[in-house]
Design an enzyme around this catalytic site. Structure first.
Site, PDB file in Angstrom:
ATOM      1  N   ARG A 157       0.829  -1.209   0.000  1.00 18.38           N
ATOM      2  CA  ARG A 157       0.000   0.000   0.000  1.00 18.38           C
ATOM      3  C   ARG A 157       0.865   1.263   0.000  1.00 18.38           C
ATOM      4  NH1 ARG A 157      -5.518   1.830   0.809  1.00 18.38           N
ATOM      5  NH2 ARG A 157      -6.294  -0.295   0.671  1.00 18.38           N
ATOM      6  N   GLU A 179      -9.427   6.205   7.210  1.00 17.72           N
ATOM      7  CA  GLU A 179      -7.994   6.443   7.066  1.00 17.72           C
ATOM      8  C   GLU A 179      -7.603   7.730   6.335  1.00 17.72           C
ATOM      9  OE1 GLU A 179      -7.913   2.453   5.380  1.00 17.72           O
ATOM     10  OE2 GLU A 179      -6.037   2.144   6.434  1.00 17.72           O
TER      11      GLU A 179
END
Lengths: 233, 787
Positions: free
Chosen positions: B328, B731
């Site tokens: 990621r 997030e």
């Protein structure tokens, strides 16, 4: 101002005296074995194990105080913190254990009108005292104005620091009203202002990892009768 | 027959309480503020409960020659001591299939604090004292503690990944200008206010019930089952709420749950383990720290033509989630920028430190911090305003829109979003004012920065993109709702209840969400990757629609009207000419023998990912945002104040603007803390020395920006068919905190007349700010590094 100052000093004197006497009592029974966790006492060792006298018979002490308006008498190990007395002996689990070292504020309760980290004080030190926990401020059906303001402004996310924040917030407004200065009080001879700056500073001992500080300040500002705490101080 | 109600109630005269898109308060609001919300440690303890304490290793890397636990066993109150030898199943609590993370270290200690055994005693105090009595004989082995040392040994915990777009090497050679550098990015401790905790209650046969503070009940179930060598079906895992998670309870609860389950089954007594805060910080994984090497090719207009980046991460002793985390990071190494040609590679390094894990953003923030450094370097090299360099490199909407992982950005709104924020925050004028302020002040220097965020939404492990829900309707008309997500303060339960309330057009008070349990919704995904309301909201909506379809069919037959004459409205259920209460319809359906319970299921469409090729569509959509931060730095001490922050963030068509705004503010604060005051520090022996709030500084109330303005983007529904066109919000806002790092950098740069890129690494503690200022002054004196 003079009276308040005197009162504070004498109160501190009492507290220090209590700590000293408790420390002596504990020390005689192997107080060093209390240490645990952290670096100082790694659970294992390759060298000789340091001499530690196991405490076989903890010293019990009786303490009578008022908790949320109700008279309570407990017989506890004298080393029991006020936090453990509340949570484990009186089953008042609203007060949370965040760090157990007086650094996060989750365990804040109000004792004799002043906020206190209940993990940093022993139950037996509060003989005759009056303790208010979050449960004593109000219930879901009958919220304290500060609790209601926290609901209105979403002054929490996970809720774990919230009881401590609310106890602290209630006491902070009283502190300011009582003229007790803080680190950011500009003029120590004048009464501190009911301002966002004062609230931010005074609430900095209550950590909120969710970062709900804006909403906490807004809730406090509402109860204090300010417009908002979000803008310039 | 129920009473007939006159039909002359005007349509939409009433709106249900807690509809979608309403700023509904958190479902536990009143319990949070009155101390009535129960966390695991608040559950009434069963009779005979044992308290468990872990025995921890005091070496970073060592062979265990012998471990003498006799004194532990003989200590007062001790009922059981368990080690690896007592595990009936697999001594492994790892999230993956690598078998690299034992519950208890067997032969080799892999990090300072590695659990060796657990002791269960009648009281917590007895367990704590007993745990200290172990005698362990170690043979020290060489310990690899940081990224520099790990680069030398080169051992990886998991397979690295490389993304390639175009030909980065050739494009770098051909670029008019190039530069290269390295940024160091620190890790982060979760510091959830509620520490890890688990309590197991043994049941009949093999059964065990585990109350645990976890974001991933299904994984805890699997771990407990294979540690105990019992079927998954014998393990029930229950989570009412967590006192914060932030990724720290995605896999890290496994250890505590497995340990208490083992003690409970061994002793036949309930067992609870709540580590002290210091132990929690020492033995649980954190956000990965990274060192990123970058080489960038660009032109004089600041346009990036090629980027080559290597992401070295300290993963700790085991893989845990380091594979997807470092992946990621690569997926976000472009942030909002079209690189044209790119090579992004990860280096997931093994070290003898705690195994790093998920933390809000999951590698994405580190990728984005690196991207912003690259842009900043280009800005200093060209002399352009960093905001102008950012803008010139933004992804396009019809071209220049392919990411290094070959997903086309189809929903790009960063351009207009940043334009709006630039105007609203008065960026240009404030920039001038700050330059004037700095010219007039010899010691206090201000800095200003605007940084954007584009964050990919979906688990990159495609199978996790599924959710389940269960709805029961009782004959009194009350609704019982469960879903696979967990509540950690983000308001997931509130949002999912709003979705169901909206389907049935009943007030939200009619809906009761109880604890998440593997016994009600099985095979769930972690509540992570910001996906909670996306997947569980849709699953609950599907369950509600199944029930509605049954009720509609029943009502049409029962009251003899066409199905399209039955509608759920805020006034009640419209059945032909009459309006009935929800309760009346439900009761009649029960009498008509209609099932009033249904499951719902959802899987995210469109996504696919080929990791070996580094190509696919890992994300269904992106969430966007941007922040402007203004700081004042005392250049004599390095101390600073965050004066103002303005945020504009994209939640699509928000399910609950109040909760989402809270997520944005909180995420920003947490991101700011990560990049400023939160510093993890290990000593030469591999001991973490910042293991309590006294030494590890998360933002306090006074650290909140003095002026803090937060807005959600309006009239910008998700282009994808998400739940009510909302966007995930957990997030993405964390990365808005990057603006503070860049504002600090801007202030620091002023000491060298903005001619040298400060290369301010993170966390930018006052100490690091000061040393960077001193370095810049020295460089300015010699002319080194000047653009």
């Amino acid at each position: 101002m003079g009276n308040r100052y005197d009162a504070d000093v004498s109160r501190r004197g009492v507290l220090l005296g209590a700590v000293a006497s408790v420390a002596l009592t504990t020390g005689a029974h192997g107080g060093q074995a209390l240490s645990t966790g952290g670096d100082g006492a790694a659970a294992t060792s390759s060298g000789p194990v340091p001499v530690m006298t196991p405490v076989t018979s903890p010293v019990k002490g009786k303490v009578s105080f008022t908790v949320n308006g109700k008279a309570e008498t407990l017989e506890v190990d004298t080393r029991t913190t006020l936090l453990d007395a509340l949570r484990e002996h009186l089953r008042l689990t609203g007060t949370k254990k965040g760090c157990d070292h007086g650094q996060c504020g989750a365990c804040t309760v109000i004792v004799d009108g002043r906020r206190i980290n209940s993990c940093l004080t022993l139950a037996v030190m509060h003989e005759g005292g009056s303790v208010t926990t979050v449960e004593g401020l109000g219930t879901p059906a009958r919220l304290h104005p500060m609790q209601a303001a926290f609901v209105k402004h979403d002054g929490y996310q996970c809720g774990y620091c919230t009881p401590g924040q609310i106890c602290s917030a209630v006491a902070v407004l009283e502190e300011i009203k009582a003229g007790i200065p803080s680190h950011v009080t500009g003029d120590l001879t004048a009464a501190p202002q009911m301002s966002a700056t004062e609230m931010r500073e005074r609430m900095s001992g209550n950590l909120c990892r969710c970062g709900a500080y804006s909403n906490i300040l807004d809730a406090m500002a509402e109860v204090a009768g300010l417009q908002t705490a979000g803008g310039p101080a | 027959m129920p009473d007939k109600t006159p039909i002359d109630i005007p349509a939409a005269s009433r709106r249900i309480d807690g509809a979608v898109h309403d700023s509904r308060r958190h479902e536990s609001a009143h319990k949070h503020v009155s101390g009535e919300a129960l966390y695991v440690d608040d559950i009434a303890e069963p009779a005979g409960l044992l308290h468990v304490q872990l025995g921890l290793a005091s070496r970073a890397h060592a062979r265990i020659r012998s471990m003498d636990l006799e004194a532990v066993r003989r200590a007062p109150g001790v009922v059981a001591v368990v080690t690896a030898a007592d595990i009936p199943g697999d001594n492994d609590i790892g999230a993956g299939l690598r078998h690299d993370e034992p519950l208890f270290a067997e032969d080799v200690v892999q990090y300072h604090g590695h659990p060796l055994f657990a002791v269960a005693a009648e009281t917590r105090d007895q367990a704590r004292r007993a745990a200290q009595l172990a005698k362990v004989d170690y043979e020290d082995l060489p310990a690899v503690l940081d990224i520099a040392a790990a680069r030398v040994t080169g051992t990886l915990v998991t397979a690295p990944m490389t993304l390639r777009l175009g030909d980065a090497e050739a494009a770098l050679k051909a670029a008019p200008r190039t530069l290269s550098g390295r940024i160091k990015i620190g890790g982060q401790e979760h510091f959830y206010l509620e520490s890890q905790i688990a309590m197991a209650i043994p049941g009949e046969d093999e059964d065990v019930l585990v109350h645990v503070s976890t974001q991933h009940p299904s994984e805890v179930q699997h771990i407990v089952a294979h540690v105990l060598d019992i079927p998954d079906g014998a393990v029930t895992v229950e989570v009412r709420r967590m006192g914060g998670g932030f990724g720290g309870k995605e896999t890290q609860a496994n250890l505590f749950a497995a340990c208490v389950a083992l003690v409970a089954k061994k002793t036949g007594r309930a067992a609870k383990l709540r580590p002290d805060r210091d132990d929690d910080i020492r033995i649980t994984g954190k956000r990965h720290d990274f060192e990123v090497d970058y080489q960038v090719g660009f032109d004089d207009q600041g346009r990036i033509l090629a980027a080559d980046m290597l992401f070295a991460a300290r993963c700790g002793f085991a893989a845990d989630l380091s594979g997807p985390v470092t992946d990621r990071a690569l997926f976000h190494a472009d942030n909002c920028y079209f690189y044209g040609n790119a090579r992004m590679a990860s280096l997931p390094l093994k070290t003898n430190t705690v195994s790093n894990t998920a933390f809000r953003g999951f590698g994405g923030p580190q990728g984005m911090v690196a991207a912003e450094r690259v842009v900043e370097e280009v800005a200093f090299a060209t002399g352009l305003d960093p905001l102008d360099v950012r803008k010139v490199n933004f992804y396009g909407t019809t071209d220049r829109n392919v990411t290094p992982y070959h997903q086309t950005v189809e929903d790009n709104i960063i351009g207009p979003l940043v334009d709006e924020l630039e105007e609203w925050s008065d960026y240009r004028a404030r920039r001038q004012a700050i330059r004037a302020f700095n010219a007039a002040n010899p010691y206090l220097k201000k800095g200003l920065a605007l940084t954007p965020v584009k964050f990919g939404i979906s688990f990159t492990f495609t199978p996790y993109n599924q959710g389940g829900a269960l709805i029961h309707i009782y004959t009194d008309g009350s609704i019982h709702l469960n879903h696979g997500g967990t509540e950690m303060g983000q308001g997931l339960n509130t949002k999912v209840a709003q979705v169901v309330a909206d389907e049935f057009q009943v007030d939200i008070g009619r809906i009761r969400i109880t604890a998440t349990t593997t016994g009600k919704v099985p095979n769930t995904s972690a509540t992570a990757a910001s996906s909670g309301s996306d997947i569980n909201g849709k699953a609950a909506q599907n369950a509600a629609r199944t029930l509605k379809a049954r009720l509609v069919e029943f009502a049409a037959g029962h009251w003899n009207v066409p199905e399209d004459a039955v509608a759920f409205t805020a006034e009640g259920v419209r059945v032909g000419e009459q309006v009935l209460t929800f309760k009346e319809v439900v009761k009649a359906a029960y009498m008509g023998r209609i099932s009033l319970s249904a499951t719902g299921y959802y899987k995210t469409p469109k996504i696919h990912w080929d990791r070996a090729k580094g190509q696919g569509r890992p994300f269904l959509y992106y969430a966007y945002g941007a922040a402007v931060a203004e700081v004042t730095v005392d250049t004599l001490t390095g101390e600073y104040v965050v004066d103002q922050v303005d945020i504009l963030h994209d939640c699509g068509d928000s399910l609950n603007p109040a909760l989402d705004k809270g997520q944005v503010e909180g995420g920003f604060i947490q991101g700011m803390g990560w990049l400023t005051t939160e510093e993890l520090w290990w000593d030469a022996q591999g001991r973490l020395r910042t293991h309590a709030p006294s030494t590890y500084k998360i933002p306090a109330c006074g650290d909140r920006p003095r002026r803090f303005n937060v807005r959600l983007v309006q009239n910008s529904p998700n282009v994808e068919d998400t739940i009510h066109r909302s966007k995930a919000v957990g997030e993405p806002p964390l990365m808005l905190g990057i603006s503070v790092l860049h504002a600090l950098s801007d202030a620091v740069a002023s000491v060298a007349d903005h001619r040298i890129c400060p290369r301010l690494d993170a966390p930018a503690t006052p100490e690091r700010v000061l040393t960077t200022i001193e370095r810049l002054r020295a460089q300015a004196a010699t002319g080194e590094g000047m653009a």
